[in-house]
Write a protein that holds these residues in place. Structure first.
Motif, PDB file in Angstrom:
ATOM      1  N   GLY A 140      43.656  41.450  17.285  1.00 53.66           N
ATOM      2  CA  GLY A 140      42.514  40.544  17.232  1.00 53.66           C
ATOM      3  C   GLY A 140      42.975  39.143  17.566  1.00 53.66           C
ATOM      4  O   GLY A 140      44.182  38.848  17.575  1.00 53.66           O
ATOM      5  N   PHE A 141      42.022  38.253  17.845  1.00 54.49           N
ATOM      6  CA  PHE A 141      42.372  36.909  18.310  1.00 54.49           C
ATOM      7  C   PHE A 141      41.546  35.860  17.580  1.00 54.49           C
ATOM      8  O   PHE A 141      40.322  35.980  17.475  1.00 54.49           O
ATOM      9  N   VAL A 142      42.226  34.835  17.077  1.00 59.89           N
ATOM     10  CA  VAL A 142      41.570  33.636  16.574  1.00 59.89           C
ATOM     11  C   VAL A 142      41.876  32.535  17.578  1.00 59.89           C
ATOM     12  O   VAL A 142      43.050  32.218  17.821  1.00 59.89           O
ATOM     13  N   VAL A 143      40.839  31.972  18.189  1.00 60.90           N
ATOM     14  CA  VAL A 143      41.022  30.902  19.163  1.00 60.90           C
ATOM     15  C   VAL A 143      40.686  29.581  18.479  1.00 60.90           C
ATOM     16  O   VAL A 143      39.553  29.376  18.035  1.00 60.90           O
ATOM     17  N   VAL A 144      41.654  28.709  18.385  1.00 60.91           N
ATOM     18  CA  VAL A 144      41.493  27.421  17.712  1.00 60.91           C
ATOM     19  C   VAL A 144      41.250  26.339  18.753  1.00 60.91           C
ATOM     20  O   VAL A 144      42.054  26.170  19.677  1.00 60.91           O
ATOM     21  N   GLY A 145      40.120  25.655  18.614  1.00 64.93           N
ATOM     22  CA  GLY A 145      39.784  24.598  19.556  1.00 64.93           C
ATOM     23  C   GLY A 145      38.490  24.852  20.295  1.00 64.93           C
ATOM     24  O   GLY A 145      38.160  24.127  21.241  1.00 64.93           O
ATOM     25  N   LEU A 146      37.719  25.872  19.861  1.00 61.09           N
ATOM     26  CA  LEU A 146      36.424  26.180  20.475  1.00 61.09           C
ATOM     27  C   LEU A 146      35.311  26.001  19.450  1.00 61.09           C
ATOM     28  O   LEU A 146      35.464  26.357  18.282  1.00 61.09           O
ATOM     29  N   ASP A 147      34.166  25.471  19.894  1.00 60.37           N
ATOM     30  CA  ASP A 147      33.012  25.407  19.008  1.00 60.37           C
ATOM     31  C   ASP A 147      32.281  26.747  19.048  1.00 60.37           C
ATOM     32  O   ASP A 147      32.696  27.684  19.736  1.00 60.37           O
ATOM     33  N   LYS A 148      31.174  26.854  18.333  1.00 64.34           N
ATOM     34  CA  LYS A 148      30.480  28.131  18.221  1.00 64.34           C
ATOM     35  C   LYS A 148      29.782  28.557  19.513  1.00 64.34           C
ATOM     36  O   LYS A 148      29.323  29.685  19.626  1.00 64.34           O
ATOM     37  N   ARG A 149      29.698  27.649  20.483  1.00 57.41           N
ATOM     38  CA  ARG A 149      29.175  28.023  21.795  1.00 57.41           C
ATOM     39  C   ARG A 149      30.281  28.444  22.752  1.00 57.41           C
ATOM     40  O   ARG A 149      30.027  28.758  23.911  1.00 57.41           O
ATOM     41  N   GLY A 150      31.532  28.398  22.262  1.00 57.11           N
ATOM     42  CA  GLY A 150      32.659  28.782  23.107  1.00 57.11           C
ATOM     43  C   GLY A 150      33.161  27.669  23.989  1.00 57.11           C
ATOM     44  O   GLY A 150      33.925  27.918  24.922  1.00 57.11           O
ATOM     45  N   ARG A 151      32.743  26.425  23.704  1.00 55.41           N
ATOM     46  CA  ARG A 151      33.194  25.289  24.508  1.00 55.41           C
ATOM     47  C   ARG A 151      34.379  24.602  23.831  1.00 55.41           C
ATOM     48  O   ARG A 151      34.369  24.424  22.607  1.00 55.41           O
ATOM     49  N   PRO A 152      35.405  24.180  24.597  1.00 53.31           N
ATOM     50  CA  PRO A 152      36.540  23.477  23.994  1.00 53.31           C
ATOM     51  C   PRO A 152      36.075  22.174  23.340  1.00 53.31           C
ATOM     52  O   PRO A 152      35.249  21.445  23.897  1.00 53.31           O
ATOM     53  N   VAL A 153      36.598  21.896  22.154  1.00 54.96           N
ATOM     54  CA  VAL A 153      36.233  20.659  21.454  1.00 54.96           C
ATOM     55  C   VAL A 153      36.980  19.459  22.018  1.00 54.96           C
ATOM     56  O   VAL A 153      36.615  18.311  21.764  1.00 54.96           O
ATOM     57  N   GLY A 154      38.067  19.710  22.754  1.00 57.24           N
ATOM     58  CA  GLY A 154      38.777  18.620  23.427  1.00 57.24           C
ATOM     59  C   GLY A 154      39.591  17.732  22.509  1.00 57.24           C
ATOM     60  O   GLY A 154      39.852  16.584  22.842  1.00 57.24           O
ATOM     61  N   LYS A 155      40.029  18.244  21.360  1.00 54.34           N
ATOM     62  CA  LYS A 155      40.754  17.396  20.413  1.00 54.34           C
ATOM     63  C   LYS A 155      42.271  17.551  20.524  1.00 54.34           C
ATOM     64  O   LYS A 155      43.002  16.833  19.871  1.00 54.34           O
ATOM     65  N   TYR A 156      42.744  18.501  21.348  1.00 52.86           N
ATOM     66  CA  TYR A 156      44.186  18.761  21.425  1.00 52.86           C
ATOM     67  C   TYR A 156      44.755  18.277  22.751  1.00 52.86           C
ATOM     68  O   TYR A 156      44.119  18.381  23.801  1.00 52.86           O
ATOM     69  N   THR A 157      45.972  17.741  22.683  1.00 49.63           N
ATOM     70  CA  THR A 157      46.651  17.208  23.863  1.00 49.63           C
ATOM     71  C   THR A 157      48.038  17.818  23.971  1.00 49.63           C
ATOM     72  O   THR A 157      48.557  18.396  23.014  1.00 49.63           O
ATOM     73  N   HIS A 158      48.643  17.653  25.128  1.00 52.85           N
ATOM     74  CA  HIS A 158      49.967  18.205  25.374  1.00 52.85           C
ATOM     75  C   HIS A 158      51.042  17.330  24.728  1.00 52.85           C
ATOM     76  O   HIS A 158      50.785  16.217  24.279  1.00 52.85           O
ATOM     77  N   GLY A 159      52.270  17.852  24.704  1.00 58.24           N
ATOM     78  CA  GLY A 159      53.407  17.075  24.224  1.00 58.24           C
ATOM     79  C   GLY A 159      53.655  17.272  22.738  1.00 58.24           C
ATOM     80  O   GLY A 159      53.441  18.344  22.165  1.00 58.24           O
TER      81      GLY A 159
END
Length: 417
Positions: A66-85
């Motif tokens: 199973g998969f938990v995807v962290v960083g998506l809202d309930k519509r499946g859109r990225p919340v955009g809060k995570y950055t690289h590095g």
């Protein structure tokens, strides 16, 4: 045969600075939530572990990850809060620490990796269904996934999960204790705990009776003859655990020198249930751990124990919590010498705890026993006690722990040179 949801496996190794983009064949986990997929907006979501737990329990019997995807809202859109590095590394480390803590027991097999989705960074936690499942729990509560909903496991759910687990494949501490009954446990103490658990209930008259509540607490189960406690119940709440497990005690010897040929100055055997053993050992070692004078500062006389008390307490916790109670009748042993303390108990480090240096990773040979020691306040939740002990030894200028694992686990604490 029933249809099983098709969820493609994600790539398992991403070691580059930037996460790999998800390929079109892997987009099922981003299409919609379902029995094997759950989305979370943040890595700090309070129910994130519940989702991991539910997927590991695999109530539907899909036998697929199973998969938990962290960083998506309930519509499946990225919340955009995570950055690289560095920030990406910190989030990934947070998720690793959370999923390997003792809040989640037993630990399922999982991987945590960053991915790009619609140009934004997300984290994918891939959770393998627990093989021959004991019930995976978060802070003592089991969670399951039904359709696209994660919820607390009901009694029926728990029975379904338990039925998959043949007794001979259960963890030792969860197996029925042959010949034991409720009368072999400290019933007044358990009745007091049952009463305390019932008090906050909005309808206490419908609360489970004692035996059903004990079953729900993973302390035993009904059998054809009567309710039977498991091994963890007898070890933690038993009136005489040594009647069932003759080796379940700790021998402590204080030697008047630096080797085993030295005269014995004092000896103590800690018996009874595990909480009683912990208290006995801590008290005895505390009496041996004399305060020594430190260099004076002005008119103030300062004293400090030979070994930091918390180091000894943590190592005793560790040996009683993680020892192998199934394979041998040998006791745990503690030898106090003039220049060191040696602690030894049956069983090498278990599972993931074998990986890396001693204390780098945590795993639980006795998950039910651990859960109840946690509830009673005898062990900590963080799963980092050995690392804390090593850090405290460094701070006090003492040598690091010396570890030997050869069927037993032996840990030596030395005085300052």
């Amino acid at each position: 045969t029933r249809d099983r949801p098709s969820v493609p496996a994600l790539p398992r190794s991403h070691t580059h600075d930037r996460p790999a983009a998800v390929t079109p064949a892997e987009t099922d986990i981003f299409r919609e939530e379902g029995p094997l997929v759950e989305w979370k907006e943040s890595h700090t979501a309070k129910d994130l572990l519940d989702a991991v737990c539910a997927l590991a329990n695999d109530l539907a019997g899909a036998a697929q990850p199973g998969f938990v995807v962290v960083g998506l809202d309930k519509r499946g859109r990225p919340v955009g809060k995570y950055t690289h590095g560095t920030a990406c590394d910190e989030v990934q480390q947070h998720l690793v620490n959370l999923c390997s803590s003792t809040k989640l027991l037993p630990h399922p097999s999982l991987s945590i990796e960053p991915h790009e989705h619609l140009g934004q960074l997300v984290f994918v936690i891939r959770v393998e269904p627990y093989p021959v499942p004991p019930v995976v729990k978060v802070n003592g509560v089991a969670w399951v996934r039904v359709g696209s909903v994660t919820r607390r496991a009901s009694d029926v759910d728990l029975r379904r999960l338990e039925e998959r687990r043949p007794p001979h494949l259960q963890a030792f501490d969860g197996r029925p204790c042959t010949g034991a009954s409720l009368g072999d446990l400290d019933r007044p103490l358990l009745e007091a705990q049952h009463y305390s658990a019932r008090l906050p209930d909005t309808d206490p008259e419908t609360f489970h009776d004692l035996e059903r509540w004990l079953s729900q607490e993973d302390l035993g189960r009904p059998t054809a003859a009567a309710w039977t406690p498991n091994n963890a119940a007898v070890l933690i709440y038993g009136l005489d655990p040594q009647a069932f497990f003759p080796g379940a005690h700790v021998d402590i010897v204080h030697y008047g020198g630096d080797d085993y040929d030295a005269p014995i100055l004092a000896r103590k055997t800690a018996t009874g249930n595990l909480p009683a053993q912990l208290q006995t050992v801590w008290t005895f070692l505390g009496a041996l751990n004399a305060d020594l004078p430190l260099p004076a500062q002005g008119m103030m006389a300062r004293f400090e124990p030979v070994y930091p008390h918390e180091v000894l307490r943590e190592l005793v916790r560790n040996m009683i919590q993680h020892r192998d109670y199934a394979a041998t009748r040998a006791p745990g042993r503690i030898a106090w010498f003039e220049d060191r303390v040696e602690l030894s108990n049956p069983g090498a480090p278990f599972g993931q705890a074998n990986a890396g240096a001693f204390g780098d990773h945590s795993d639980y040979r006795n998950p039910t026993l651990t859960q109840h020691l946690l509830k009673l306040g005898y062990v900590e939740r963080a799963g980092r006690g050995v690392r804390k002990a090593q850090a405290l030894l460094r701070k006090k200028g003492l040598p690091p722990l010396e570890i030997e694992t050869n069927g037993h686990t032996s840990v030596t604490v030395r005085r300052s040179r």
